[in-house]
Scaffold this motif. Structure first.
Motif, PDB file in Angstrom:
ATOM      1  N   ASN A   1     -14.521  -2.697  15.637  1.00 29.76           N
ATOM      2  CA  ASN A   1     -14.396  -4.044  16.206  1.00 29.76           C
ATOM      3  C   ASN A   1     -13.479  -3.973  17.422  1.00 29.76           C
ATOM      4  O   ASN A   1     -12.253  -3.838  17.298  1.00 29.76           O
ATOM      5  CB  ASN A   1     -13.825  -5.008  15.162  1.00 29.76           C
TER       6      ASN A   1
ATOM      7  N   ASN B   1     -12.550  -6.132  19.451  1.00 27.69           N
ATOM      8  CA  ASN B   1     -11.705  -7.292  19.744  1.00 27.69           C
ATOM      9  C   ASN B   1     -10.266  -7.069  19.297  1.00 27.69           C
ATOM     10  O   ASN B   1      -9.378  -7.856  19.664  1.00 27.69           O
ATOM     11  CB  ASN B   1     -12.259  -8.538  19.039  1.00 27.69           C
ATOM     12  N   TYR B   2     -10.052  -6.020  18.496  1.00 24.90           N
ATOM     13  CA  TYR B   2      -8.712  -5.771  17.960  1.00 24.90           C
ATOM     14  C   TYR B   2      -8.321  -4.318  18.177  1.00 24.90           C
ATOM     15  O   TYR B   2      -9.128  -3.405  17.971  1.00 24.90           O
ATOM     16  CB  TYR B   2      -8.662  -6.109  16.467  1.00 24.90           C
TER      17      TYR B   2
ATOM     18  N   HIS C   1      -5.457 -14.226  13.698  1.00 27.06           N
ATOM     19  CA  HIS C   1      -6.765 -14.838  13.910  1.00 27.06           C
ATOM     20  C   HIS C   1      -7.341 -15.229  12.562  1.00 27.06           C
ATOM     21  O   HIS C   1      -7.497 -14.394  11.674  1.00 27.06           O
ATOM     22  CB  HIS C   1      -7.707 -13.871  14.626  1.00 27.06           C
TER      23      HIS C   1
ATOM     24  N   GLU D   1     -22.066 -15.626  17.468  1.00 26.09           N
ATOM     25  CA  GLU D   1     -20.740 -15.027  17.644  1.00 26.09           C
ATOM     26  C   GLU D   1     -19.795 -15.611  16.595  1.00 26.09           C
ATOM     27  O   GLU D   1     -19.752 -16.828  16.390  1.00 26.09           O
ATOM     28  CB  GLU D   1     -20.223 -15.324  19.052  1.00 26.09           C
TER      29      GLU D   1
ATOM     30  N   LYS E   1     -16.469 -16.668  15.921  1.00 27.05           N
ATOM     31  CA  LYS E   1     -15.265 -16.985  16.698  1.00 27.05           C
ATOM     32  C   LYS E   1     -14.084 -17.290  15.782  1.00 27.05           C
ATOM     33  O   LYS E   1     -14.185 -18.130  14.892  1.00 27.05           O
ATOM     34  CB  LYS E   1     -15.532 -18.184  17.610  1.00 27.05           C
TER      35      LYS E   1
ATOM     36  N   LYS F   1      -2.695  -9.338  14.253  1.00 30.94           N
ATOM     37  CA  LYS F   1      -2.857  -8.501  15.439  1.00 30.94           C
ATOM     38  C   LYS F   1      -1.583  -7.718  15.775  1.00 30.94           C
ATOM     39  O   LYS F   1      -0.463  -8.151  15.484  1.00 30.94           O
ATOM     40  CB  LYS F   1      -3.255  -9.366  16.634  1.00 30.94           C
TER      41      LYS F   1
END
Length: 592
Positions: A489, A491-492, A523, A557, A559, A582
Motif C-alpha cells: 500500500n 499510501n503509507y 487514518h 477508492e 478513502k 502513520k
C-alpha cells in the motif's frame, strides 16, 4: 466604596480577638442555613448530581503496540478464497469469465483459490471438448435452445482472445442463468440435507474456465481431487485423477493439490470409512503420481482437510500425521460457527461464540506439533453458518464480526492461511451475490487486504478488563488486533501500523494511543451498516459514505478519514473498523 469590615494584615498574637463584624456575618449565615433546611422539609430525596458526560463510559482505554519484533509472520496469501464444485451443477462456472467477477476477485489478490467442498468426492474428470451436447439438467426448452447456444457462442468468443479471457454477458443471459440456478439450488439443498450426492462431471472445457478465472484474477489454484473413488481393498483409485493431472500438465497449468474433503464424514456419505492411516497412504500415492510429471514434481500438497476436531476427528488426524505428516506442505482443517437453520442476528455478537475457534486451534496444533513441529497449519473452508447459511443473516453486516475476529484470532495464534468458503455462489455464506454485487464481508476482506500486512504485533491495553467476579468468565467485547501496514500500500510509508477494532458493546468506547503510538496521525476506516435494516443490512458505508462499485465496473477508492494527531479514538457501539497509525517508524515493520 464603603468598607464594612476590615481584617488586620497580621495577627499580633494568638490571644488576639477577631474583628467585631464577624458576629453579624455568622448570624447571617446561620439564618440562610435555617431557611434552606426549611425549604427542604417536605422533600427528603437526595439531590440529583449530574455526571460528567464521559463518566458513564467507564475508564479511558490506553493502547500501545510492541514495535521491535513481530510475534508472528503469516503468509502473504493469508486471506484466501474458495469456490464450491456446485458451480458446475448450477451453471455458474460458465460465467467465471465475467469482467465484473474477475475485477472483484482481483481486488482480493494475492490469494489462493481452493476448488473444493462437499461435492469434491463426487467429481469425475472427462476430457470432453463440447460440453453443450453433454449438458443436462432441469428447465424449460428455451434453456436448451437459446441459453446453451449462448454459452457456446460465448466460449467461441473467449477462445479468440489472447491472454486473459474476459466476457461481458448480456443481462438477459444472466437472468436466464439466475432462473436456472434457483431451480438447481433446491436440488442441491435436498442433496445436502439428505447427505446423498450425485456425481459431477468436470470437463476439460470447465477446467479451462476455472483456471482462466484464477489466473486472470491473480489467484493460485488449489484443486481438491476425489478421494472417494476406492478399490476393493479400500485403497485410493487414482485413474480419474491421473487423467486430470495429465491434461492440466499438457496445458502447463500451475496448480497445487489436495485429496478429498472432510474424510471424517465418508461413512455417512458413502457408507465407507477411511481411517487416518489409509488416508496418509493415499497422500503418499498422490505424491508419487505428481513427481514424474515435470511441471508438478515440486507442486505443493495440502491436507487432510478434516472437519471440526472432535474426538474421532482428532484420532483420524493423529493416524494421518504418523504416516504422511512430512508429505503435506500444510495441515488443513475446516470450521463452522453456527447451525444455519437456527441462527439469530444476536448470535453474531456473542463473545462465547467468537471464542470457540481458539480451543480448536490448540487441539490441531497439539497433534501437528507432536509429529512435525513447526509445520504450517491452514484453516480451509471457514463459514459462519452451516447448511449453506441463512438469507439476510449470513450475508449481512452482522456476520462480519465473526469473520473479522476469525482473521485476527488466527493470525495471533499462528495459523498461516485462512480460506473463506465461499467467494461466490454457495448458499448465503458467499462474499459476492448472484448479481455480482459485493456483500459486507467482501468489503471487509478488501479493507483487510489493502491495509493489513503479514507481520503480527503484540497489543498492550490498560483499563479494558472489568473486575472479575467469582465463577464468571470475562470475555472481551472490545477486540483489538495490530499488524504492520501492508507494504504494497503506497499510501503509507514502511513503519506504519494498522489496528483493527471490533466493538460489541452497546456504548461507544474511547481509546487513547500511548507509548510509540502517542501523538501520531491516524487514518480511520470505519465500516458501518448502510440503510434501514441495521445489522441485517447487505450494504455498508465507509466513514459515512456508501460503498458500491463504480459504474464502469471498477472498485471504488477506499478513502480514509484523517484524525488529528493525539486525538482519542472514539469507537461507535457495535461496529468494526481499521485505523492506520502513520509514521510510527516501527522497527518490526521497516523491513520485509
Amino acid at each position: 466604596m464603603r468598607v464594612l469590615c476590615a481584617f488586620p494584615e497580621a495577627m499580633p498574637s494568638s490571644n488576639s480577638r477577631p474583628p467585631s463584624c464577624l458576629a453579624p456575618v455568622a448570624l447571617f449565615l446561620a439564618l440562610l442555613l435555617h431557611l434552606f433546611l426549611s425549604s427542604q422539609a417536605g422533600d427528603r430525596r437526595p439531590l440529583r448530581v449530574d455526571r460528567a458526560p464521559g463518566l458513564k463510559e467507564k475508564t479511558l482505554i490506553l493502547l500501545d503496540v510492541s514495535t521491535k519484533n513481530p510475534i508472528r509472520t503469516i503468509n502473504e496469501n493469508f486471506l484466501s478464497l474458495q469456490l464450491d464444485p456446485s458451480i458446475i451443477h448450477d451453471g455458474w462456472l460458465d460465467f467465471l469469465s465475467s469482467k465484473r467477477l474477475v475485477t472483484l476477485a482481483r481486488g482480493l489478490s494475492p490469494a489462493f483459490l481452493r476448488f473444493g467442498g462437499k461435492r469434491t468426492d463426487f467429481l469425475q474428470f472427462q476430457n470432453l471438448r463440447n460440453p453443450a451436447k453433454s449438458r443436462g439438467g432441469p428447465g424449460p426448452d428455451y434453456y436448451l435452445k437459446n441459453y446453451e447456444d449462448d454459452i457456446v457462442r460465448s466460449d467461441v468468443a473467449l477462445d479468440k482472445q489472447k491472454g486473459c479471457k474476459i466476457a461481458q454477458h448480456p443481462d438477459v443471459m444472466l437472468e436466464l442463468q439466475r432462473e436456472k440456478a434457483a431451480q438447481m439450488h433446491l436440488v442441491l439443498l435436498k442433496e445436502q440435507f439428505s447427505n446423498t450426492y450425485s456425481n459431477l462431471i468436470l470437463t476439460a472445457r470447465s477446467l479451462d474456465k476455472l483456471y482462466n478465472f484464477a489466473d486472470c484474477s491473480g489467484l493460485h489454484l488449489i484443486f481438491a481431487l476425489n478421494a472417494l473413488r476406492r478399490n476393493p481393498n479400500n485403497s485410493w483409485n487414482s485413474s480419474s485423477a491421473l487423467s486430470l493431472l495429465k491434461y492440466s500438465a499438457s496445458k502447463k497449468y500451475n496448480i497445487s493439490w489436495e485429496l478429498g474433503n472432510e474424510p471424517n464424514n465418508y461413512r455417512t456419505m458413502r457408507g465407507r470409512a477411511v481411517n487416518g492411516s489409509q488416508l496418509g497412504k493415499d497422500y503418499i500415492q498422490l505424491k508419487s503420481l505428481l513427481q514424474p510429471i515435470r511441471i508438478y514434481s515440486r507442486a505443493s500438497l495440502y491436507g487432510p482437510n478434516i472437519g471440526r476436531p472432535r474426538k474421532n476427528v482428532i484420532a483420524l488426524l493423529d493416524g494421518f500425521m504418523k504416516v504422511a505428516g512430512s508429505t503435506v506442505d500444510a495441515v488443513t482443517w475446516q470450521h463452522c460457527y453456527i447451525d444455519g437453520r437456527v441462527v439469530k442476528v444476536m448470535d453474531f455478537l456473542k463473545t462465547r461464540l467468537l471464542d470457540t475457534l481458539s480451543d480448536q486451534i490448540r487441539k490441531i496444533q497439539k497433534v501437528v506439533n507432536t509429529y512435525t513441529p513447526g509445520k504450517k497449519i491452514w484453516l480451509e473452508g471457514v463459514v459462519t453458518t452451516s447448511a449453506g447459511g441463512t438469507n439476510n443473516l449470513s450475508d449481512s453486516y452482522a456476520a462480519g464480526f465473526l469473520w473479522l475476529n476469525t482473521l485476527g484470532m488466527l493470525a495471533n495464534q499462528g495459523i498461516d492461511v485462512v480460506i473463506r468458503h465461499s467467494f461466490f455462489d454457495h448458499g448465503y455464506n458467499h462474499l459476492v451475490d448472484q448479481n455480482f454485487n459485493p456483500l459486507p464481508d467482501y468489503w471487509l476482506s478488501l479493507l483487510y487486504k489493502r491495509l493489513i500486512g503479514p507481520k503480527v504485533l503484540a497489543v498492550h491495553v490498560a483499563g479494558l478488563q472489568r473486575k472479575p467476579r467469582p465463577g464468571r468468565v470475562i470475555r472481551d467485547k472490545l477486540r483489538i488486533y495490530a499488524h504492520c501496514t501492508n507494504h504494497h500500500n503506497h499510501n503509507y510509508v514502511r513503519g506504519s501500523i494498522t489496528l483493527f477494532i471490533i466493538n460489541l458493546h452497546r456504548s461507544r468506547k474511547k481509546i487513547k494511543l500511548a507509548g510509540t503510538l502517542r501523538d501520531k496521525l491516524v487514518h480511520q476506516y470505519l465500516l458501518q451498516p448502510y440503510g434501514q435494516e441495521g445489522l441485517k443490512s447487505k450494504s455498508v458505508q465507509l466513514n459515512g459514505q456508501p460503498l458500491v462499485m463504480v459504474d464502469d465496473g471498477t472498485l471504488p477508492e477506499l478513502k480514509p478519514r484523517p484524525l488529528r494527531a493525539g486525538r482519542t479514538l472514539v469507537i461507535p457501539p457495535v461496529t468494526m473498523g481499521f485505523y492506520v497509525v502513520k509514521n510510527v517508524n516501527a522497527l518490526a515493520c521497516r523491513y520485509r
